[in-house]
Design an enzyme around this catalytic site. Structure first.
Site, short mmCIF file in Angstrom:
data_model
loop_
_atom_site.label_atom_id
_atom_site.label_comp_id
_atom_site.label_asym_id
_atom_site.label_seq_id
_atom_site.Cartn_x
_atom_site.Cartn_y
_atom_site.Cartn_z
N GLU A 165 40.47 51.86 -36.39
CA GLU A 165 40.99 53.05 -37.11
C GLU A 165 41.31 54.23 -36.20
O GLU A 165 40.95 55.36 -36.49
CB GLU A 165 39.99 53.46 -38.19
CG GLU A 165 39.72 52.35 -39.18
CD GLU A 165 38.69 52.68 -40.26
OE1 GLU A 165 38.21 53.83 -40.30
OE2 GLU A 165 38.36 51.77 -41.04
N ASN A 208 41.93 47.02 -35.07
CA ASN A 208 41.71 46.89 -36.52
C ASN A 208 42.00 48.22 -37.20
O ASN A 208 41.57 49.28 -36.72
CB ASN A 208 40.23 46.50 -36.74
CG ASN A 208 39.92 46.06 -38.15
OD1 ASN A 208 40.62 45.22 -38.70
ND2 ASN A 208 38.88 46.63 -38.74
N HIS A 245 42.53 47.01 -47.68
CA HIS A 245 41.84 47.60 -48.84
C HIS A 245 42.95 48.05 -49.79
O HIS A 245 43.53 49.12 -49.62
CB HIS A 245 40.99 48.80 -48.40
CG HIS A 245 39.87 48.43 -47.48
ND1 HIS A 245 38.78 47.67 -47.89
CD2 HIS A 245 39.63 48.70 -46.17
CE1 HIS A 245 37.94 47.50 -46.87
NE2 HIS A 245 38.44 48.11 -45.81
N GLU A 273 39.38 42.98 -44.03
CA GLU A 273 38.43 43.65 -44.94
C GLU A 273 38.97 43.64 -46.36
O GLU A 273 38.90 44.64 -47.08
CB GLU A 273 38.18 45.09 -44.47
CG GLU A 273 37.64 45.18 -43.06
CD GLU A 273 37.36 46.60 -42.59
OE1 GLU A 273 37.33 47.53 -43.45
OE2 GLU A 273 37.18 46.80 -41.38
N ASP A 275 39.85 43.76 -50.07
CA ASP A 275 39.36 43.99 -51.43
C ASP A 275 40.49 44.64 -52.20
O ASP A 275 41.33 45.32 -51.62
CB ASP A 275 38.04 44.79 -51.47
CG ASP A 275 38.03 46.04 -50.63
OD1 ASP A 275 39.11 46.58 -50.30
OD2 ASP A 275 36.93 46.52 -50.29
O1 9MR Z 1 31.42 48.76 -46.04
C1 9MR Z 1 30.95 49.71 -45.12
C2 9MR Z 1 29.99 50.64 -45.82
O2 9MR Z 1 28.81 49.97 -46.16
C3 9MR Z 1 29.67 51.82 -44.92
O3 9MR Z 1 28.89 52.75 -45.64
C4 9MR Z 1 30.94 52.44 -44.43
C5 9MR Z 1 30.65 53.60 -43.51
O4 9MR Z 1 31.76 54.15 -42.98
O5 9MR Z 1 31.70 51.48 -43.73
C6 9MR Z 1 32.13 50.45 -44.57
O6 9MR Z 1 32.97 49.55 -43.89
C7 9MR Z 1 34.19 50.11 -43.39
C8 9MR Z 1 34.57 49.31 -42.17
O7 9MR Z 1 33.52 49.33 -41.24
C9 9MR Z 1 35.82 49.87 -41.52
N1 9MR Z 1 36.90 49.94 -42.47
C10 9MR Z 1 36.60 50.60 -43.71
C11 9MR Z 1 35.38 49.98 -44.35
C12 9MR Z 1 35.13 50.55 -45.73
O8 9MR Z 1 34.80 51.90 -45.63
#
Ligand code: 9MR
Length: 672
Positions: A165, A208, A245, A273, A275
């Protein structure tokens, strides 16, 4: 298979040596097996060399419903938070790998791939890193973090999200502000990738991001320009992860275009990722189909298992409901990969118990389905040692051909067992594989390299590769796995022969098993990334008396379970060949007997019926019909089938000239 044949010697002690070799007439074919359509996401993805993975949270691993679905459905795992900077290096130089290891070890034991997530990200980043203002300090902190973490997991990670990101939302197409960009400049990404490559050369290195799925978006274009620049300058990058997402509308209409445009730069693409708000069936199907339509889209990861596990649980965006039942989107995702849904509920106990193998086996044999076909330059006495995969609507069979003067290989393919007897035999001594001693082939698709492998014995353990299994002329010339026979084999082989090389990989390592016709099963190891090179650490994986652990070992992963199955051919008290079996939870582990005696064998004349006539009393060197065709050698847990070599019980004489034929066993005591 044993090279006594190659040398033209007789096995007087154990084989019946009646002089007349009567010809066996091929019997009627047994019914064709069910079409190979998997009923789980991972197994179906594996059919095309892909994976289907999920994010996993260490905190949920004691929830049996969660782990039941995880192990049944998914063959790749991404730790949701456990490999992030704020978990692994909360204080400078203090590394905590505990939660990450919990997920990684569990996945390795089950043959699931691991995606590493993530090394350099502006979120879940400790304050001590955010506070650094000096470029040299930050550079060394970043590089040290990458190096330490990748070293710890070295050889075990299929792909790392090296940078996550880094691009800004909106219309700029530029990198976002972060401590990394602000202190190190935009070159921090290149630096991170270069450091990552030297830390673990066997891991694929991914960039990513989210909101890079719509081709015309400025953010997509910004990432695309960076990847194009990296590829043109030789900066190491292997893949782009599109997080995906999505809102309820699903992927943008340009999604497949975006995947193929990135892939055309020479990188893999992965949906990392996934969903989708409310999980509409069409949205899931469109997403999965887009990946299936792009050859370099190597896998899909959903960001959690049940809706209740999701970071956006209010939107019910996943494939399983809160109780662990499959949602309609599950069926559509599976169907989009070409699979067919199992009828049972996701949490039904029968599904879980179905994964384990029984402790005794019963089989029904076909008649002899495949006999040698001689031509003007090949006078073949026996067809032996079959290896088989079902791929692209066909069975592809490789086998040894034997006659008094020695051994070589043959290939045939057919769509149905009823056609096996009439298939054309392609003699592989006419290809780059060449003439001379080549025997006991094993075929599989090595998905990480997108290449077929044929492993066989030549005196050494050798292999050829081919991008297209259906093209017999596509095989490369033989290469050896070892520079010479490993010392431990030399020390234990006695008067035996080094035979029957067998390769199987889990998500981290590949193993090469071989036998010595002297009671030893050997195992060498290399990483998935290094394969086919680097086989070292040869050890004795199992041992018994000479004839009790003779040759022709097979090792498989049992679909939907954490079991591996080992079969080894033995010579029984009646002088006939049969198979013993063992299981283990790890390829490098020790093997526990399953059905391993003459009284309770895996497959022997006493647990096989022959409705078409008892054409063989030997159940000898062969292979299971697999659920997929890749390097994991996954077999179904149910309705097993085994392609074996058998022969007229009255045949005897010169071992090389025995009339071996191929027949198919089908399990008759399957409870699932
Ligand atoms: O799913 C993850 C969640 O449990 C955490 O609280 C969050 C913190 O930033 O990160 C989420 O996963 C993220 C991933 O690492 C990177 N892309 C976005 C995902 C959803 O926020």
């Amino acid at each position: 298979m044993n090279p006594l044949k190659r040398l033209g010697r007789r096995r007087a002690s154990v084989l019946s040596l009646l002089a007349v070799a009567a010809l066996v007439t091929p019997g009627a074919a047994s019914a064709a097996p069910d079409a190979v359509r998997a009923s789980t996401l991972g197994a179906q993805a594996a059919q095309s060399g892909r994976y289907f993975g999920t994010a996993v949270a260490a905190g949920r691993l004691d929830d049996g419903t969660y782990t039941g679905i995880l192990d049944r459905e998914f063959n790749s795992v991404t730790p949701e938070n456990e490999m992030k900077w704020d978990t692994i290096e909360r204080s400078r130089g203090q590394f905590n790998f505990g939660p990450g290891d919990q997920i990684a070890n569990r996945a390795s034991q089950r043959g699931q791939r691991l995606r590493g997530h993530t090394l350099v990200w502006h979120q879940q980043l400790p304050d001590w890193v955010k506070a650094i203002r000096d470029a040299n300090t930050l550079r060394s902190v970043m590089n040290n973090h990458i190096t330490q973490v990748m070293n710890h997991y070295k050889g075990r990670i299929y792909a790392w999200d090296v940078v996550n990101e880094a691009f800004a939302d909106g219309g700029s197409g530029q990198m976002r502000s972060s401590v990394f960009r602000d202190v190190l400049g935009t070159g921090f990404i290149e630096e991170a990738f270069r450091t990552a490559r030297s830390a673990d050369p066997s891991a694929k290195l991914c960039y990513n991001d989210y909101n890079i799925e719509n081709w015309s978006d400025a953010k997509t274009q910004g990432v695309y320009r960076m990847v194009r620049d990296f590829k043109s300058r030789g900066v190491p990058i292997d893949c782009v992860g599109l997080q995906s997402h999505f809102g309820a509308g699903g992927p943008p209409s340009s999604f497949q275009t975006t995947l193929s445009n990135f892939a055309a730069l020479g990188v893999d693409v992965q949906i990392t990722e996934l969903d989708i708000a409310q999980a509409p069936t069409a949205a899931y199907a469109n997403t999965v189909r887009a990946c299936m339509n792009v050859a370099r889209c190597t896998g899909i990861t959903v960001w959690g298992i049940r809706d209740s596990d999701s970071w956006r649980s209010g939107e019910n965006p996943l494939l399983f409901d809160r109780n662990g039942n499959k949602k309609p989107a599950y069926q559509s995702a599976l169907t989009a990969m070409g699979g067919s849904a199992a009828v049972r509920r996701a949490d039904a106990p029968a599904t879980r118990s179905a994964a384990a193998l029984p402790t005794s086996f019963r089989w029904s044999s076909s008649g002899a389905l495949i006999a040698p076909k001689s031509d003007s330059t090949h006078n073949i006495a026996g067809i032996k040692d079959p290896s088989v995969v079902y791929y692209n609507g066909k069975y592809h069979v490789f086998a040894s051909t034997a006659n008094a003067s020695g051994y070589n290989l043959v290939y045939l393919s057919f769509s149905d067992w009823s056609q096996a007897g009439s298939a054309t035999h392609h003699y592989l001594d006419r290809t780059a594989i060449g003439t001379g001693y080549r025997a006991a082939p094993q075929v599989f698709y090595n998905a990480p390299q997108r290449l077929w492998y044929l492993v066989y014995q030549t005196g050494n353990a050798s292999y050829s590769t081919n991008p297209d299994i259906s093209n017999p002329n596509g095989w490369s010339a033989p290469r050896n796995f070892y520079s010479s026979m490993p010392d431990i084999i030399r020390q234990n082989i006695g008067n035996g022969y080094w035979v029957d090389m067998w390769v199987i990989c889990d998500s981290a390592n590949c193993y090469l098993f071989s036998s010595d016709d002297n009671g030893h099963l050997y195992r060498s190891q290399t990483t998935v990334g290094q394969f086919p090179n680097g086989f070292t650490n040869t050890v004795i994986a199992a041992q018994d008396s000479k004839y009790a652990l003779f040759e022709a070992s097979n090792v498989y992963k049992v679909q939907g379970s954490n079991q591996y199955l080992l079969l080894v051919e033995a010579i029984g008290s009646d002088g006939r060949r049969y198979f013993r079996s063992w299981t283990s939870s790890s390829l490098a582990g020790s093997w526990s007997p399953l059905a391993a005696s003459e009284g309770n064998p895996f497959a022997r004349s006493n647990n096989v019926t022959f409705p078409a006539g008892a054409w063989s009393r030997d159940i000898s060197h062969g292979e299971m019909i697999r659920a997929g065709y890749d390097q994991t050698l996954t077999i179904p847990a149910c309705k097993l089938q085994y392609l074996y070599q058998g022969k007229n019980p009255d045949a005897g004489g010169d071992y090389n000239s025995l009339p071996w034929r191929l027949g198919l066993l089908t399990q008759t005591n399957s409870t699932c």
